[in-house]
Design a protein around this motif. Sequence first.
Motif, short mmCIF file in Angstrom:
data_model
loop_
_atom_site.label_atom_id
_atom_site.label_comp_id
_atom_site.label_asym_id
_atom_site.label_seq_id
_atom_site.Cartn_x
_atom_site.Cartn_y
_atom_site.Cartn_z
N VAL A 61 0.81 -1.22 0.00
CA VAL A 61 0.00 0.00 0.00
C VAL A 61 0.84 1.27 0.00
O VAL A 61 0.55 2.22 -0.73
CB VAL A 61 -0.97 0.00 1.20
CG1 VAL A 61 -1.74 1.32 1.26
CG2 VAL A 61 -1.94 -1.17 1.10
N THR A 101 -3.49 -1.12 -4.26
CA THR A 101 -3.92 -0.49 -3.00
C THR A 101 -5.25 -1.05 -2.53
O THR A 101 -5.42 -1.37 -1.35
CB THR A 101 -4.04 1.03 -3.18
OG1 THR A 101 -2.76 1.57 -3.54
CG2 THR A 101 -4.51 1.70 -1.90
N ALA A 184 -1.92 5.51 4.50
CA ALA A 184 -1.22 4.26 4.22
C ALA A 184 -0.12 4.00 5.24
O ALA A 184 0.13 2.85 5.62
CB ALA A 184 -0.64 4.29 2.80
#
Length: 201
Positions: A61, A101, A184
Amino acid sequence: MSVSFMAMLGSMILLPLYLQNIRGLSALQTGLLMMPGGLAMGLLGPTVGRLFDRFGGRVLVIPDAIGIMLALAGFTQVTMTMPYWQLLGLHALLMVSLAATFTPVFTLGLGAVPPHLYSHGSSILSTLQQVSAAFGTAPVITMMSARADVLKSAGVTEALANLDGMRVAFILGAVLSVAVVVTALLLPARADNSGEFHGVG
């Protein structure tokens, strides 16, 4: 995931408008130019799921959140003559980064709830996606139109006014992508009970 969807949908509306209204491409040409990125996003799903099972979410991510930010930052530099290969590359980077992601974030979200609540968690995440997509579209189009109208009233040609409006709207997407990078960094590598729920896709 919600912020990513906001940035993605806003940009995905702007790019076809730019290609057709500013660059004069047909709908077919626009679709062909955007097709590689869409195919890459769809085909990467299974691979991303396996990588998540092996390495966890943060490894995927964080760099891909940065990829989203770089792609959207690149779109803020669109001009009347930006090479098509550059547009294709930016779009492909955005789609690949989004694909890498969404799967880990979706899996981490569901992995953080008890197994008997998976169906509820999935419904909530799907709803958030749709609401975020709608919420991300409205301000992008509003900013583009408002900026273009101001420039037109100042005597700027319609094409240049629309182009500058799109740049401003892309800047909004790039700003949202910064929030994606920040969030993230806060993600765990795996959910507490991730052993019971493997990477989707």
